[in-house]
Design a protein around this motif. Sequence first.
Motif: not given
Length: 99
Positions: A64, A97-98
């Motif tokens: 992030d 990030s995911f």
Amino acid sequence: REEKRVRMGAQELSSSDQHALTVVSAVFSTFSVCGSALIIASYLLFPNLRKFSYKLVLWLSFSDMVNQSMSYFGNPKDNMVACNLQAFGMQYFSVASFL
């Protein structure tokens, strides 16, 4: 009957609007980078947090932080290297990030 196409892109905005969006993006990206840096610093400073679950949070924070730091490039119109680096970084670290 003619359809009216609505174009939504940075090129359609005035120079001052583009600048305002760049500044707002940089300000909020700074908040995100500071939050991610705080999580990374906590991981490094407190050994009792070094568990697998917090390690996942560490790498999420890292991806992030890099993702949000890409907004510091602003709107690189004339520099293709900066534009490509920004595009690659945003795409790669957004997905990281995911995942």
